[in-house]
Design an enzyme around this catalytic site. Sequence first.
Site, PDB file in Angstrom:
ATOM      1  N   LYS A   1       0.840  -1.228  -0.039  1.00 25.26           N
ATOM      2  CA  LYS A   1       0.116   0.075   0.021  1.00 25.26           C
ATOM      3  C   LYS A   1       0.939   1.444   0.018  1.00 25.26           C
ATOM      4  O   LYS A   1       0.294   2.363  -0.508  1.00 25.26           O
ATOM      5  CB  LYS A   1      -1.078  -0.010   1.132  1.00 25.26           C
ATOM      6  CG  LYS A   1      -0.404   0.168   2.588  1.00 25.26           C
ATOM      7  CD  LYS A   1      -1.572  -0.253   3.544  1.00 25.26           C
ATOM      8  CE  LYS A   1      -0.799  -0.218   5.017  1.00 25.26           C
ATOM      9  NZ  LYS A   1      -1.341  -0.987   6.020  1.00 25.26           N
TER      10      LYS A   1
ATOM     11  N   ARG B   1      -7.774  -1.366  17.106  1.00 25.76           N
ATOM     12  CA  ARG B   1      -8.241  -1.080  15.572  1.00 25.76           C
ATOM     13  C   ARG B   1      -9.285  -2.418  15.360  1.00 25.76           C
ATOM     14  O   ARG B   1     -10.202  -2.707  16.309  1.00 25.76           O
ATOM     15  CB  ARG B   1      -6.967  -1.072  14.897  1.00 25.76           C
ATOM     16  CG  ARG B   1      -7.335   0.015  13.577  1.00 25.76           C
ATOM     17  CD  ARG B   1      -6.313   0.115  12.733  1.00 25.76           C
ATOM     18  NE  ARG B   1      -5.795  -0.874  11.877  1.00 25.76           N
ATOM     19  CZ  ARG B   1      -5.045  -0.978  10.947  1.00 25.76           C
ATOM     20  NH1 ARG B   1      -4.373   0.262  10.526  1.00 25.76           N
ATOM     21  NH2 ARG B   1      -4.797  -2.037  10.285  1.00 25.76           N
TER      22      ARG B   1
HETATM   23  C1  LIG Z   1      -0.485  -1.401   6.527  1.00 30.83           C
HETATM   24  C2  LIG Z   1      -0.792  -3.070   7.403  1.00 30.83           C
HETATM   25  C3  LIG Z   1       0.364  -3.612   7.469  1.00 30.83           C
HETATM   26  C4  LIG Z   1       1.794  -3.308   7.043  1.00 30.83           C
HETATM   27  O1  LIG Z   1       2.318  -2.433   8.003  1.00 30.83           O
HETATM   28  P1  LIG Z   1       3.940  -2.018   7.899  1.00 30.83           P
HETATM   29  O2  LIG Z   1       4.006  -1.395   9.117  1.00 30.83           O
HETATM   30  O3  LIG Z   1       4.027  -1.206   6.866  1.00 30.83           O
HETATM   31  O4  LIG Z   1       4.732  -3.251   7.799  1.00 30.83           O
HETATM   32  C5  LIG Z   1      -0.037  -5.096   7.845  1.00 30.83           C
HETATM   33  N1  LIG Z   1      -1.070  -5.640   8.101  1.00 30.83           N
HETATM   34  C6  LIG Z   1      -2.159  -4.582   8.108  1.00 30.83           C
HETATM   35  C7  LIG Z   1      -3.513  -5.027   8.510  1.00 30.83           C
HETATM   36  C8  LIG Z   1      -2.231  -3.405   7.578  1.00 30.83           C
HETATM   37  O5  LIG Z   1      -3.125  -2.658   7.675  1.00 30.83           O
END
Ligand SMILES: *Cc1c(COP(=O)(O)O)cnc(C)c1O
Length: 357
Positions: A35, A129
């Site tokens: 993302k 969350r």
């Molecule tokens: C964005 C996200 C990640 C990745 O997070 P990083 O800190 O960039 O490694 C992993 N799991 C979920 C559910 C996310 O929303």
Amino acid sequence: MYPRLKISLEKLNSNACVLGKTLKKENCSMMIVTKSFCAYPQIVNMLLQNEYVDYLADSRVFNLKRYGDNSKKKVLLRIPMMSELEDVVRYADISFNSEWKTICALNEEAKKQNKKHKVVLMIDLGDLREGIFYRDEEMIFDVVKEMMGLEYIDFFGIGVNLTCYGAVIPKYDNLSKLVEISKKIEEHFKIKLEMVTGGNSSSYYLLEEGNLPEGINNLRLGEAFVLGNDTAYGNKIRGTFDDAVILETQIVELKEKPSLPIGEIGKDAFGQVPYYEDKGVRKRAIIAIGKQDSDLEGMIPLDEGLEIMGGSSDHIIVDVTDCKKDYQAGDVLRFKLEYGALLRAFTSPYVEKSFID
Ligand SMILES: *Cc1c(COP(=O)(O)O)cnc(C)c1O
């Protein structure tokens, strides 16, 4: 053309290998989260060829669509909206879920498409969350039981997300609760969970310390991959590059001006009342990029003499008085990026993306 991101696929590939090797040693599969770079096709293509990458994951279906047809499993990380379920079933092999109503609707949609859809049930260990709250075991068991009765849903596993809203740091203790829950589910329902996914980049440090609880068999890495960051404590991950992506901007004006604005001070372009320190007359450069394209706080100048003074939607003002180089209009200023700044630069259509290798 500037501004632009200079992206080194070689360095990114090397980051994926370094992380992947550590994960494989501990029997963890690796999900790379795309993302932060909007699933940019060249980077996705590189990941598709990297043997350490088991899954590609994103929070947006829009980005999953960009993956195209390929051999890696595709995962939707954000709990799906009711309005996107058709695309979720079509473009994701696996989705993360926490709402029974949504899982039922996914089953209906999967039936329509005559396709099985895999579900990872999210458990909230206190970050607050997504996920069913871990203390509510009855609810967890109810949902699992019902889900196993759905013809077009494969119950694939459970997962947790930490260090996002509540900024809770993953530790042996809290992640052990996830493993405990997975064991209880396996014993009670006499099944084997394919995936127990123990978090994002902030869980990686536990692997290096040898403190990731046994039973966690997957991590989801975004920032660790792109920026080489351990996001639990903000350390650099050994062996990774933090400069695989560099932002290049061009100076459009360079003038000597006083440090204090002249006249009554109201609010700036973003409604903030600014504060200025009087340092006398300074050499100031304007670069053609702004808050619409990046995040001033997350831009780290490669020229250490340079200081970011402020900016608006489309201008950033930097103080170059202490730089060794005698900058002029047309010169290029380079920055490393932190997560938020990187995310915005990738998202902005005004920032060109170019690849150096
Ligand atoms: C964005 C996200 C990640 C990745 O997070 P990083 O800190 O960039 O490694 C992993 N799991 C979920 C559910 C996310 O929303």
